[in-house]
Design a protein around this motif. Structure first.
Motif, PDB file in Angstrom:
ATOM      1  N   UNK A 268      42.534  -3.758  22.035  1.00  0.00           N
ATOM      2  CA  UNK A 268      41.655  -3.753  23.207  1.00  0.00           C
ATOM      3  C   UNK A 268      42.506  -3.802  24.471  1.00  0.00           C
ATOM      4  N   UNK A 269      42.033  -3.156  25.522  1.00  0.00           N
ATOM      5  CA  UNK A 269      42.782  -3.167  26.778  1.00  0.00           C
ATOM      6  C   UNK A 269      42.788  -4.565  27.401  1.00  0.00           C
ATOM      7  N   UNK A 270      41.713  -5.308  27.165  1.00  0.00           N
ATOM      8  CA  UNK A 270      41.592  -6.646  27.762  1.00  0.00           C
ATOM      9  C   UNK A 270      40.794  -7.543  26.819  1.00  0.00           C
ATOM     10  N   UNK A 271      40.732  -8.846  27.141  1.00  0.00           N
ATOM     11  CA  UNK A 271      39.916  -9.732  26.291  1.00  0.00           C
ATOM     12  C   UNK A 271      38.416  -9.556  26.501  1.00  0.00           C
ATOM     13  N   UNK A 272      38.022  -8.642  27.378  1.00  0.00           N
ATOM     14  CA  UNK A 272      36.592  -8.401  27.599  1.00  0.00           C
ATOM     15  C   UNK A 272      35.901  -8.084  26.275  1.00  0.00           C
ATOM     16  N   UNK A 273      34.833  -8.769  25.934  1.00  0.00           N
ATOM     17  CA  UNK A 273      34.136  -8.488  24.672  1.00  0.00           C
ATOM     18  C   UNK A 273      33.774  -7.009  24.527  1.00  0.00           C
ATOM     19  N   UNK A 274      33.449  -6.352  25.610  1.00  0.00           N
ATOM     20  CA  UNK A 274      33.097  -4.930  25.520  1.00  0.00           C
ATOM     21  C   UNK A 274      34.275  -4.101  25.003  1.00  0.00           C
ATOM     22  N   UNK A 275      35.477  -4.459  25.442  1.00  0.00           N
ATOM     23  CA  UNK A 275      36.653  -3.725  24.957  1.00  0.00           C
ATOM     24  C   UNK A 275      36.855  -3.980  23.457  1.00  0.00           C
ATOM     25  N   UNK A 277      34.490  -4.576  21.387  1.00  0.00           N
ATOM     26  CA  UNK A 277      33.450  -3.798  20.715  1.00  0.00           C
ATOM     27  C   UNK A 277      33.904  -2.346  20.548  1.00  0.00           C
ATOM     28  N   UNK A 278      34.563  -1.829  21.579  1.00  0.00           N
ATOM     29  CA  UNK A 278      35.064  -0.450  21.486  1.00  0.00           C
ATOM     30  C   UNK A 278      36.092  -0.337  20.358  1.00  0.00           C
ATOM     31  N   UNK A 282      35.958   2.251  17.260  1.00  0.00           N
ATOM     32  CA  UNK A 282      37.058   3.192  16.989  1.00  0.00           C
ATOM     33  C   UNK A 282      37.665   2.928  15.622  1.00  0.00           C
ATOM     34  N   UNK A 283      37.775   1.644  15.271  1.00  0.00           N
ATOM     35  CA  UNK A 283      38.276   1.307  13.942  1.00  0.00           C
ATOM     36  C   UNK A 283      37.418   1.974  12.870  1.00  0.00           C
ATOM     37  N   UNK A 284      36.110   1.895  13.075  1.00  0.00           N
ATOM     38  CA  UNK A 284      35.205   2.482  12.090  1.00  0.00           C
ATOM     39  C   UNK A 284      35.460   3.969  11.896  1.00  0.00           C
ATOM     40  N   UNK A 285      35.703   4.674  12.985  1.00  0.00           N
ATOM     41  CA  UNK A 285      35.924   6.119  12.868  1.00  0.00           C
ATOM     42  C   UNK A 285      37.175   6.429  12.056  1.00  0.00           C
ATOM     43  N   UNK A 342      39.320   1.064  25.728  1.00  0.00           N
ATOM     44  CA  UNK A 342      38.528   0.532  26.846  1.00  0.00           C
ATOM     45  C   UNK A 342      37.069   0.908  26.577  1.00  0.00           C
ATOM     46  N   UNK A 343      36.184   0.032  26.941  1.00  0.00           N
ATOM     47  CA  UNK A 343      34.760   0.248  26.650  1.00  0.00           C
ATOM     48  C   UNK A 343      34.253   1.567  27.214  1.00  0.00           C
ATOM     49  N   UNK A 344      33.565   2.327  26.392  1.00  0.00           N
ATOM     50  CA  UNK A 344      33.032   3.616  26.827  1.00  0.00           C
ATOM     51  C   UNK A 344      31.511   3.606  26.879  1.00  0.00           C
ATOM     52  N   UNK A 345      30.919   2.480  26.491  1.00  0.00           N
ATOM     53  CA  UNK A 345      29.465   2.403  26.548  1.00  0.00           C
ATOM     54  C   UNK A 345      28.778   2.865  25.287  1.00  0.00           C
ATOM     55  N   UNK A 346      29.486   3.546  24.444  1.00  0.00           N
ATOM     56  CA  UNK A 346      28.892   4.023  23.195  1.00  0.00           C
ATOM     57  C   UNK A 346      30.018   4.355  22.228  1.00  0.00           C
TER      58      UNK A 346
END
Ligand code: P53
Length: 498
Positions: A268-275, A277-278, A282-285, A342-346
């Motif tokens: 993750x780019x940062x400790x932000x939970x959204x990052x 989540x991204x 991505x891991x799943x893909x 970084x979080x992309x929203x989806x």
């Protein structure tokens, strides 16, 4: 295990290659054309221009392909030349054996065996060639580890059926696999099905024989790709791979067969939970590919992505049983670098293949091609894989492409390559101490060869140099770089002498 070494006895040290990047002789011995014969040379300058822009380098459109078919002289197509392994394999293999290699990863050129992919009979001259190569490997004390398909689908299957878009190609692949398993039974103990099967997402032509209509239609753009098509192709290749596994076990119960994914380890780019989540998305893909091949079923997490993106995988009756019965004996990866999310929203599958992370990791140095160097990431990724599958792991590829200033003997003091090797083997040792079951390590391109992504020869990976440039000029004379002696010592000590 041997004194001072954490590596198990009999650990398979060696190196990895692919037919399309070494053989050359593209029109000799009855070989048919393959997709790789149309991968154009891309200069370092042009390649650099792509930075941050998610365009794969070895994309080939219908228009480019037609032009290259009609006017090959206008194109620099280095994979047609390789390093002339086809004629010089004896001297080239001898240099690898001189480093003490225990394993030589190579691939069979499918179109040497079935020139059109779907011929009634295999090409005996092609079969003979690999008999000779395998015999030579054994004579030199190296175990061949053989990939069935490494980025070189027969061109005819690409033109006629759109490659693995079609089940005809699946049938042709099964026939090819069956043919080589029977022929080389007892000679080849380790097989792999598809090289970097996940790279279909970015390089459908190279990987899967899918000819793309237009570079601007979105299919080349990993963020906007034609997902329905790419995941259908993935499914067809999963089935083809599983069928090969089943055949391999039937024909030669002594042989082991694995998969091969380009492992994308994400931070993750940062400790932000959204990052974070991204990272999960991505891991799943990436896990998707090894999950299907190692566990034999589609993982739960892809369903929502498929539903929300209107992706409907067409399955034939029996496919699910085939996937279940055709799980691999061991898991293999290529590992070069790590990626920042970084979080992309989806959830959007990220670029893989020759594409580096758009976001730079400030803690890591990068190669001359911008690939971040991350030995710790290697240990992390190995633990993740073993934790997930509890299957033996083989490192199919790890290595550093660099511009070498070779002297007149083909020698270079390539301390940068030694440093990369040393630090990655160190972390491999740590992973083994962590309890991860790894049975071999193959350095990518132990002898200089043609790059996959850019078809450069000047992106050198080798411990052994080859006097050859990007345009096919050179004597093919072999040289030993400083790293040659380092790797030799490392192997002799079973990884203890770093
Ligand atoms: P080249 C990109 C990123 C990571 C692995 O790549 C990749 C690629 C493909 O371009 O592929 C593997 O030659 C592949 C090999 C390839 C090697 O990595 O672009 O399995 O065929 O040569 C290194 O520098």
């Amino acid at each position: 295990s041997s004194t001072g070494s954490v590596f198990p006895d009999g650990f398979l040290w060696g190196g990895a290659t692919a037919a399309n990047q070494i053989e050359g002789a593209y029109d000799e011995g009855g070989r048919g054309l393959a997709t790789s014969d149309f991968a154009p040379f891309i200069s370092r300058e042009a390649n650099r221009g792509y930075e941050g822009d998610p365009l794969p380098h070895n994309a080939m459109t219908r228009e480019m392909l037609d032009d290259a078919l009609e006017h090959p002289e206008k194109w620099n197509l280095p994979k047609r030349r390789g390093i002339d392994f086809y004629h010089r394999y004896r001297e080239q293999l001898a240099e690898l054996a001189a480093m003490g290699f225990k394993v030589f990863r190579m691939s069979i050129s499918w179109s040497r065996i079935f020139p059109n992919g779907d011929d009634a009979e295999p090409n005996e001259e092609g079969l003979d060639f690999y008999d000779a190569v395998f015999d030579e490997c054994h004579r030199l004390g190296m175990e061949p580890l053989v990939t069935l398909c490494h980025f070189d689908t027969p061109l005819n299957l690409a033109l006629k059926y759109g490659g693995f878009k079609s089940r005809h190609t699946v049938d042709a692949f099964e026939r090819y696999a069956e043919t080589v398993f029977s022929r080389y039974k007892g000679k080849v103990k380790y097989w792999l099905t598809f090289n970097e099967i996940n790279n279909v997402l970015t390089n459908p032509f190279t990987c899967s024989g899918v000819v793309l209509p237009d570079p601007n239609d979105g299919t080349h753009n990993p963020y906007k790709g034609d997902w329905a098509m790419k995941y259908q192709v993935s499914h067809n290749q999963f089935v083809a791979s599983a069928k090969a596994v089943i055949k391999c076990h039937e024909i030669d119960p002594e042989a082991k067969i694995g998969n091969m994914v380009c492992r994308l380890e994400n931070y993750a780019e940062s400790p932000k939970p959204e990052d974070q989540l991204q990272v999960l998305f991505e891991d799943h893909f990436n896990w998707f590919y090894s999950d299907v091949q190692a566990k034999g079923e589609y993982p739960y997490y892809m369903k929502r992505f498929f539903d929300e993106n209107d992706i409907h995988i067409e399955m034939e009756p029996g496919d699910e049983e085939t996937l279940k019965a055709g799980t691999v004996d061991f898991v293999t990866i290529s590992y070069y670098m790590t990626y920042i999310m970084r979080y992309k929203g989806e959830p959007v599958p990220k670029p893989s293949g020759s594409l580096v992370s758009a976001i730079k990791n400030p803690y890591l140095e990068a190669s001359e091609w911008g690939w971040p160097i991350d030995p710790l990431g290697f240990r992390i990724t190995l633990n993740h894989i073993y934790d997930r599958y509890h299957l033996p792991i083989f490192i199919s590829e790890n290595g550093l492409g660099a511009v070498d200033q070779l002297d007149e003997n083909g020698y270079v003091e390539d301390d940068y390559r030694i440093d990369y090797l040393k630090r990655h083997v160190e972390q491999l040792g740590e992973a083994i101490k962590d309890g991860v079951d790894v049975f071999g390590y193959a350095w990518w391109g132990p002898i200089d060869l043609v790059s996959s992504g850019t078809s450069e020869v000047s992106k050198r990976y080798g411990f052994v140099s080859v006097d050859l440039d990007d345009f096919g000029n050179g004597t093919h004379k072999l040289g030993r770089k400083k790293s040659f002696y380092y790797y030799k010592k490392l192997i002799a000590s079973n990884g203890a002498d770093l």
